[in-house]
Design a protein around this motif. Structure first.
Motif, PDB file in Angstrom:
ATOM      1  N   LEU A 142     -42.677 -36.529 -30.909  1.00  0.00           N
ATOM      2  CA  LEU A 142     -41.662 -35.652 -30.807  1.00  0.00           C
ATOM      3  C   LEU A 142     -41.849 -34.653 -29.543  1.00  0.00           C
ATOM      4  CD1 LEU A 142     -38.986 -34.659 -31.832  1.00  0.00           C
ATOM      5  CD2 LEU A 142     -40.158 -33.137 -33.333  1.00  0.00           C
ATOM      6  N   GLU A 143     -43.061 -34.324 -29.485  1.00  0.00           N
ATOM      7  CA  GLU A 143     -43.275 -33.382 -28.186  1.00  0.00           C
ATOM      8  C   GLU A 143     -42.909 -34.175 -26.831  1.00  0.00           C
ATOM      9  OE1 GLU A 143     -47.335 -31.627 -25.926  1.00  0.00           O
ATOM     10  OE2 GLU A 143     -47.075 -31.574 -28.125  1.00  0.00           O
ATOM     11  N   GLN A 144     -43.380 -35.447 -26.522  1.00  0.00           N
ATOM     12  CA  GLN A 144     -43.192 -36.249 -25.325  1.00  0.00           C
ATOM     13  C   GLN A 144     -41.671 -36.490 -25.490  1.00  0.00           C
ATOM     14  OE1 GLN A 144     -45.464 -39.705 -26.738  1.00  0.00           O
ATOM     15  NE2 GLN A 144     -47.025 -39.381 -24.872  1.00  0.00           N
ATOM     16  N   LEU A 145     -40.762 -36.619 -26.655  1.00  0.00           N
ATOM     17  CA  LEU A 145     -39.262 -36.765 -26.604  1.00  0.00           C
ATOM     18  C   LEU A 145     -38.754 -35.527 -26.019  1.00  0.00           C
ATOM     19  CD1 LEU A 145     -36.972 -38.605 -27.303  1.00  0.00           C
ATOM     20  CD2 LEU A 145     -37.028 -37.273 -29.640  1.00  0.00           C
ATOM     21  N   ASN A 146     -39.319 -34.394 -26.417  1.00  0.00           N
ATOM     22  CA  ASN A 146     -38.533 -33.166 -25.718  1.00  0.00           C
ATOM     23  C   ASN A 146     -39.125 -33.062 -24.480  1.00  0.00           C
ATOM     24  OD1 ASN A 146     -37.605 -31.967 -28.280  1.00  0.00           O
ATOM     25  ND2 ASN A 146     -39.540 -31.282 -29.005  1.00  0.00           N
ATOM     26  N   GLN A 147     -40.179 -33.574 -23.894  1.00  0.00           N
ATOM     27  CA  GLN A 147     -40.536 -33.617 -22.516  1.00  0.00           C
ATOM     28  C   GLN A 147     -39.747 -34.260 -21.774  1.00  0.00           C
ATOM     29  OE1 GLN A 147     -44.641 -34.566 -23.058  1.00  0.00           O
ATOM     30  NE2 GLN A 147     -45.299 -32.799 -22.084  1.00  0.00           N
ATOM     31  N   ILE A 148     -39.399 -35.560 -22.292  1.00  0.00           N
ATOM     32  CA  ILE A 148     -38.518 -36.433 -21.830  1.00  0.00           C
ATOM     33  C   ILE A 148     -36.878 -35.948 -21.468  1.00  0.00           C
ATOM     34  CG2 ILE A 148     -37.269 -38.908 -21.920  1.00  0.00           C
ATOM     35  CD1 ILE A 148     -39.797 -39.603 -23.382  1.00  0.00           C
ATOM     36  N   PHE A 149     -36.496 -35.306 -22.661  1.00  0.00           N
ATOM     37  CA  PHE A 149     -35.075 -34.829 -22.561  1.00  0.00           C
ATOM     38  C   PHE A 149     -35.210 -33.484 -21.487  1.00  0.00           C
ATOM     39  CE2 PHE A 149     -34.139 -36.092 -27.084  1.00  0.00           C
ATOM     40  CZ  PHE A 149     -33.530 -37.218 -26.585  1.00  0.00           C
ATOM     41  N   ASP A 150     -36.107 -32.991 -21.445  1.00  0.00           N
ATOM     42  CA  ASP A 150     -36.319 -31.820 -20.327  1.00  0.00           C
ATOM     43  C   ASP A 150     -36.162 -32.425 -18.983  1.00  0.00           C
ATOM     44  OD1 ASP A 150     -36.441 -29.655 -22.573  1.00  0.00           O
ATOM     45  OD2 ASP A 150     -38.865 -29.451 -22.030  1.00  0.00           O
ATOM     46  N   TRP A 151     -36.901 -33.327 -18.668  1.00  0.00           N
ATOM     47  CA  TRP A 151     -36.901 -34.075 -17.509  1.00  0.00           C
ATOM     48  C   TRP A 151     -35.401 -34.617 -17.230  1.00  0.00           C
ATOM     49  CZ3 TRP A 151     -36.103 -38.852 -15.964  1.00  0.00           C
ATOM     50  CH2 TRP A 151     -36.343 -39.197 -14.640  1.00  0.00           C
ATOM     51  N   LEU A 152     -34.734 -35.224 -18.216  1.00  0.00           N
ATOM     52  CA  LEU A 152     -33.574 -35.771 -17.950  1.00  0.00           C
ATOM     53  C   LEU A 152     -32.477 -34.712 -17.875  1.00  0.00           C
ATOM     54  CD1 LEU A 152     -33.348 -38.366 -20.816  1.00  0.00           C
ATOM     55  CD2 LEU A 152     -33.347 -38.874 -18.376  1.00  0.00           C
ATOM     56  N   GLU A 153     -32.702 -33.521 -18.267  1.00  0.00           N
ATOM     57  CA  GLU A 153     -31.811 -32.356 -17.974  1.00  0.00           C
ATOM     58  C   GLU A 153     -31.858 -31.714 -16.734  1.00  0.00           C
ATOM     59  OE1 GLU A 153     -31.539 -27.974 -19.825  1.00  0.00           O
ATOM     60  OE2 GLU A 153     -31.265 -29.623 -21.521  1.00  0.00           O
ATOM     61  N   ALA A 154     -33.039 -32.063 -16.090  1.00  0.00           N
ATOM     62  CA  ALA A 154     -33.499 -31.288 -14.860  1.00  0.00           C
ATOM     63  C   ALA A 154     -32.914 -32.229 -13.689  1.00  0.00           C
ATOM     64  CB  ALA A 154     -34.994 -31.017 -14.775  1.00  0.00           C
ATOM     65  N   GLN A 155     -32.622 -33.463 -13.764  1.00  0.00           N
ATOM     66  CA  GLN A 155     -32.280 -34.612 -12.960  1.00  0.00           C
ATOM     67  C   GLN A 155     -30.865 -34.118 -12.545  1.00  0.00           C
ATOM     68  OE1 GLN A 155     -34.903 -36.666 -11.691  1.00  0.00           O
ATOM     69  NE2 GLN A 155     -35.656 -35.104 -13.243  1.00  0.00           N
ATOM     70  N   PRO A 156     -30.636 -34.531 -11.284  1.00  0.00           N
ATOM     71  CA  PRO A 156     -29.205 -34.503 -10.636  1.00  0.00           C
ATOM     72  C   PRO A 156     -28.414 -35.492 -11.173  1.00  0.00           C
ATOM     73  CG  PRO A 156     -30.773 -35.005  -8.878  1.00  0.00           C
ATOM     74  CD  PRO A 156     -31.695 -34.703 -10.174  1.00  0.00           C
ATOM     75  N   ILE A 157     -27.220 -35.211 -11.467  1.00  0.00           N
ATOM     76  CA  ILE A 157     -26.229 -36.386 -12.064  1.00  0.00           C
ATOM     77  C   ILE A 157     -25.769 -37.220 -10.976  1.00  0.00           C
ATOM     78  CG2 ILE A 157     -23.878 -36.505 -12.799  1.00  0.00           C
ATOM     79  CD1 ILE A 157     -24.331 -33.495 -13.964  1.00  0.00           C
TER      80      ILE A 157
END
Length: 62
Positions: A47-62
């Motif tokens: 779950l911690e890694q999943l949250n890291q992935i979502f944080d990374w995805l959110e930081a990516q330009p569209i």
């Protein structure tokens, strides 16, 4: 966001194995946004890694 960028992040930053990613790709949708959830549903990331992935995805330009 390209699927290749996400896979590079998973392998490079989170050290997710090639085989785990391959399993998720076989069982997931073609959309890269589904990949993190499939990895988590199959127990291939925490779950911690999943949250890291979502944080990374959110930081990516569209």
């Amino acid at each position: 966001m390209r699927k290749a960028q996400l896979i590079d992040y998973l392998r490079g930053e989170l050290a997710i194995s090639h085989s785990a990613i391959a399993v998720a790709l076989r069982h997931g949708e073609q959309d890269a946004s589904e990949l993190p959830m499939v990895l988590w549903q199959y127990g291939l990331v925490t779950l911690e890694q999943l949250n890291q992935i979502f944080d990374w995805l959110e930081a990516q330009p569209i």
